[in-house]
Write a protein that holds these residues in place. Sequence first.
Motif, PDB file in Angstrom:
ATOM      1  N   UNK A 127       0.457  -1.356   0.015  1.00  0.00           N
ATOM      2  CA  UNK A 127      -0.459  -0.102   0.278  1.00  0.00           C
ATOM      3  C   UNK A 127       0.889   1.340   0.084  1.00  0.00           C
ATOM      4  N   UNK A 128       0.659   2.060  -0.635  1.00  0.00           N
ATOM      5  CA  UNK A 128       1.272   3.543  -1.095  1.00  0.00           C
ATOM      6  C   UNK A 128       0.283   4.502  -0.099  1.00  0.00           C
ATOM      7  N   UNK A 129       1.237   5.212   0.507  1.00  0.00           N
ATOM      8  CA  UNK A 129       0.380   6.123   1.605  1.00  0.00           C
ATOM      9  C   UNK A 129       0.889   7.396   1.074  1.00  0.00           C
ATOM     10  N   UNK A 130       0.101   8.421   0.769  1.00  0.00           N
ATOM     11  CA  UNK A 130       0.763   9.474   0.179  1.00  0.00           C
ATOM     12  C   UNK A 130       0.094  10.203   1.672  1.00  0.00           C
ATOM     13  N   UNK A 131       0.859  11.240   2.693  1.00  0.00           N
ATOM     14  CA  UNK A 131      -0.189  12.023   3.490  1.00  0.00           C
ATOM     15  C   UNK A 131      -0.362  13.218   3.460  1.00  0.00           C
ATOM     16  N   UNK A 132      -0.699  14.259   4.253  1.00  0.00           N
ATOM     17  CA  UNK A 132      -0.213  15.872   3.711  1.00  0.00           C
ATOM     18  C   UNK A 132       0.525  16.008   3.454  1.00  0.00           C
ATOM     19  N   UNK A 133       1.419  16.138   3.786  1.00  0.00           N
ATOM     20  CA  UNK A 133       3.419  17.188   3.319  1.00  0.00           C
ATOM     21  C   UNK A 133       2.797  16.219   1.600  1.00  0.00           C
ATOM     22  N   UNK A 134       3.096  14.579   1.526  1.00  0.00           N
ATOM     23  CA  UNK A 134       3.319  14.670  -0.045  1.00  0.00           C
ATOM     24  C   UNK A 134       2.277  14.906  -1.026  1.00  0.00           C
ATOM     25  N   UNK A 135       0.957  15.271  -0.082  1.00  0.00           N
ATOM     26  CA  UNK A 135      -0.475  14.918  -1.332  1.00  0.00           C
ATOM     27  C   UNK A 135       0.097  17.718  -1.374  1.00  0.00           C
ATOM     28  N   UNK A 136       0.603  18.339  -0.393  1.00  0.00           N
ATOM     29  CA  UNK A 136       0.804  19.014  -0.465  1.00  0.00           C
ATOM     30  C   UNK A 136       2.155  19.662  -0.746  1.00  0.00           C
ATOM     31  N   UNK A 144      -9.215  17.415  -0.661  1.00  0.00           N
ATOM     32  CA  UNK A 144     -10.305  17.120   0.285  1.00  0.00           C
ATOM     33  C   UNK A 144      -9.469  16.003   1.459  1.00  0.00           C
ATOM     34  N   UNK A 145      -7.938  15.605   1.142  1.00  0.00           N
ATOM     35  CA  UNK A 145      -7.542  14.859   1.949  1.00  0.00           C
ATOM     36  C   UNK A 145      -6.713  14.546   3.189  1.00  0.00           C
ATOM     37  N   UNK A 146      -6.801  13.250   3.518  1.00  0.00           N
ATOM     38  CA  UNK A 146      -6.048  13.490   4.643  1.00  0.00           C
ATOM     39  C   UNK A 146      -5.262  12.981   4.625  1.00  0.00           C
ATOM     40  N   UNK A 147      -5.109  11.573   3.775  1.00  0.00           N
ATOM     41  CA  UNK A 147      -3.835  10.466   3.472  1.00  0.00           C
ATOM     42  C   UNK A 147      -5.124  10.001   1.818  1.00  0.00           C
ATOM     43  N   UNK A 148      -4.351   9.625   1.643  1.00  0.00           N
ATOM     44  CA  UNK A 148      -4.383   8.495   0.095  1.00  0.00           C
ATOM     45  C   UNK A 148      -3.801   7.403  -0.170  1.00  0.00           C
ATOM     46  N   UNK A 149      -4.372   5.737   0.391  1.00  0.00           N
ATOM     47  CA  UNK A 149      -3.803   4.527  -0.103  1.00  0.00           C
ATOM     48  C   UNK A 149      -4.180   4.720  -1.300  1.00  0.00           C
ATOM     49  N   UNK A 150      -3.006   3.700  -2.126  1.00  0.00           N
ATOM     50  CA  UNK A 150      -3.329   2.857  -3.274  1.00  0.00           C
ATOM     51  C   UNK A 150      -2.714   1.692  -3.034  1.00  0.00           C
ATOM     52  N   UNK A 151      -3.500   0.936  -3.592  1.00  0.00           N
ATOM     53  CA  UNK A 151      -3.207  -0.756  -3.276  1.00  0.00           C
ATOM     54  C   UNK A 151      -3.070  -1.384  -4.669  1.00  0.00           C
ATOM     55  N   UNK A 152      -1.808  -1.662  -4.997  1.00  0.00           N
ATOM     56  CA  UNK A 152      -1.540  -2.480  -6.089  1.00  0.00           C
ATOM     57  C   UNK A 152      -2.226  -4.044  -6.248  1.00  0.00           C
ATOM     58  N   UNK A 153      -2.768  -4.177  -7.705  1.00  0.00           N
ATOM     59  CA  UNK A 153      -3.006  -5.795  -7.726  1.00  0.00           C
ATOM     60  C   UNK A 153      -4.288  -6.252  -7.437  1.00  0.00           C
ATOM     61  N   UNK A 154      -5.103  -7.373  -7.868  1.00  0.00           N
ATOM     62  CA  UNK A 154      -6.072  -7.322  -7.187  1.00  0.00           C
ATOM     63  C   UNK A 154      -6.747  -7.197  -5.632  1.00  0.00           C
ATOM     64  N   UNK A 155      -8.323  -6.137  -5.511  1.00  0.00           N
ATOM     65  CA  UNK A 155      -8.568  -6.647  -4.302  1.00  0.00           C
ATOM     66  C   UNK A 155      -9.974  -7.021  -4.096  1.00  0.00           C
ATOM     67  N   UNK A 156     -10.385  -8.238  -4.584  1.00  0.00           N
ATOM     68  CA  UNK A 156     -11.587  -7.753  -5.901  1.00  0.00           C
ATOM     69  C   UNK A 156     -11.744  -8.680  -3.789  1.00  0.00           C
ATOM     70  N   UNK A 157     -11.694  -9.570  -3.066  1.00  0.00           N
ATOM     71  CA  UNK A 157     -12.241  -9.888  -2.324  1.00  0.00           C
ATOM     72  C   UNK A 157     -13.386  -9.040  -1.413  1.00  0.00           C
ATOM     73  N   UNK A 158     -12.962  -7.558  -0.741  1.00  0.00           N
ATOM     74  CA  UNK A 158     -13.148  -6.587   0.033  1.00  0.00           C
ATOM     75  C   UNK A 158     -14.749  -5.346  -1.191  1.00  0.00           C
ATOM     76  N   UNK A 159     -14.137  -5.504  -2.245  1.00  0.00           N
ATOM     77  CA  UNK A 159     -14.549  -4.489  -2.747  1.00  0.00           C
ATOM     78  C   UNK A 159     -15.497  -5.213  -4.296  1.00  0.00           C
ATOM     79  N   UNK A 160     -15.087  -6.263  -4.486  1.00  0.00           N
ATOM     80  CA  UNK A 160     -15.604  -7.104  -5.873  1.00  0.00           C
ATOM     81  C   UNK A 160     -15.050  -6.532  -6.988  1.00  0.00           C
ATOM     82  N   UNK A 161     -15.371  -6.798  -8.279  1.00  0.00           N
ATOM     83  CA  UNK A 161     -14.295  -6.728  -9.368  1.00  0.00           C
ATOM     84  C   UNK A 161     -14.182  -5.717  -9.964  1.00  0.00           C
ATOM     85  N   UNK A 162     -14.971  -4.507  -9.938  1.00  0.00           N
ATOM     86  CA  UNK A 162     -13.708  -3.313 -10.550  1.00  0.00           C
ATOM     87  C   UNK A 162     -12.884  -3.159  -9.490  1.00  0.00           C
TER      88      UNK A 162
END
Length: 678
Positions: free
Chosen positions: A52-61, A127-145
């Motif tokens: 999971x890549x995480x961009x916190x407020x400093x990264x987003x700024x 708008x974000x406090x942070x943004x998380x990026x999860x690479x690869x399939x995550x269909x188990x928790x969120x569905x096929x999209x």
Amino acid sequence: MRKSLLPTSAALIAVAAGPAFGQVSGRGAEVSEVVVTAAPYVVSLDSVTTSVDVLNRDDLDAAPAGGLGEALGDLPGVRSSFFGPGSSRPVIRGLAGPRVLVLTNGVGMVDASALSPDHQVAVDPQEARRIEVLRGPAALAYGGSAIGGVVNVIDDRISETTVDGVEGRVLGAISSADTGEMASGALKAGVGPWVFSLDAMRRQTEDYDVPVPAESRRQLAADGDPFLGRQASTVENTAVTLDSYGAGLSYVGQNGFLGLSVKQTESRYGVPGHAHEHDDDHDDHDDDDHDEEEGVRINLKQTRYDLRGGLDLALGPFERLRFSGGYADYEHVEIEDGEPATRFGSEGWEGRLELVQAERNGWQGAVGLQALTRDLVAEGEEAYVPPVEINEAGIFTLQRLDRGAWGVEGGLRVDRRTLETAAAKAEFDNVSASLGAFMRPAEGWYAGVSLSRTARAPTEAELFADGPHIATRAFELGDASLKSEISYGLDATLHYDGGPWDIDLHAFAVRYEGFIDLRPTGDEDHESDLPIFAYRQTDAEFWGGEAEVAYRLWQDGDRSFTLEGAADYVRGDTDLGAPARIPPWSATGRAIFATSWWTGKLELRQVGEQTRVAEGELPTDGYRMLNASLVVRPTDGFKVFVEGRNLNDAEAREHVSFLKDLAPLPGRSFRMGVGYTF
């Protein structure tokens, strides 16, 4: 390296659960000091089989000004679909659109951004406090999209903890290449168990400058026009005005919390390239009033309500209940020649509920339910899909056993998705599963491997499209007989964190059965003069990897000098030939000098050429870009920053963009800003 890492199952729940279940930090934290509370068991950042890549407020700024795709596009394995500054989505490992799920606080956007590359995501990175990026399939928790990855934009509107007094942040910045101005702010106030929040942001830019003609040499040659040399120009019809404001109220008790928020988004942005496509006779390209008359602009508006809560409980093996839901009413209108031409509307809700198990001898896990319903309406000249009602319901479980030196994890999801128009109905029952194992062979080392089988139902466009789609420059034909797209994936991970070294390596290989691809038929629609493309199913393979390495070359107290490197590569093949818009390799080198009150960065980014293209797709030249930044923190909470991007004024075209040959990335640009956190 803006990196925080989670084990596969933990990561899925952490992203879904929101802030309290995924307290992650940016690259600045030591791995041994940071733990991640993931639903709600604690996992150190050296325990991971995916990333999971995480961009916190400093990264987003400090991130490139613009949409979600621009903010994330420099991360390894991630690119921006860049349809001008007004519209961009992340492309993860060569997958885009309906295969990459964009969430806000773990719940779907309920917009139309996945339907077309010129549709803006109804959330801005500021708008974000942070943004998380999860690479690869995550269909188990969120569905096929989520078959290609998840991007979760997490804000602060619903607080899960009490606030003592008042806290907040403000930021203002200006930029040169687009004459841009941006301001954002957020405020939270606590009164006993009640927490109130307010936030707002505004971004306004003009048409941006580039060091070369907007149309590429290859595009000019294909059109039979001469290339007149390297001449600076302005990419017309790329101005953006975006306003967003929201509020929230939450009650935080001893055993849980409950909160409600509302947000309004309004955006007006230009869509470059559309006017050129309406030009049926290229000899008219130089008409004085052509661009002004046919420039397309989009007016977007969304109102969104969210409800989220959590409760500690003792219910058999479960110790906590979490739920979240969102309702949104979205509309955007495409304006041509000053008149409304096409309208897209999306109204619906999505909700999820999770029961989190108490830890027992290293065994952790959760079970959950997810459901959504959405009504999509398209009307007007470019309404290439009919009105459709979409419903989905799924149940999933995620489990993990960690024995210290080794461990296993896995999950299972079953869901049903239906898409119904006035003339047809399609129903899909899907099963997805994953199994992973990991080991810690020595101090600081972690190795993991995971296998997955994921399923994605076709989208409304893939099933029912029948009309001209100017953004893709094609007359698109769907196929109501399409089956679910099935992928079988292998992910391998190696981490090392020790002494001055921090290493993160990932490799992946995915085999698709029934990969849904948009392919030319060789025919042309005589009314629109657009080539006809049809959605077809084929087998496909994607493989590649990402690498991030950091080496702290020198440290003396709070002063340090660090070298960082990152690289990525992906290759795609189908039985019909190379898929379109596969990103070329990239490599980035970075030098960082940091002290307690200032940080300077110098970055060199190289993106390779892409000559392996699909039928009808033009190759793209590589580029080299030099970036630099300086952040000064004279007092606690206060910072001033200056940034230069593309200092060498390179011609940079993003191969994954439909507009790569009509709208290059901005040329040399400087950005200055001031921020204060209190």
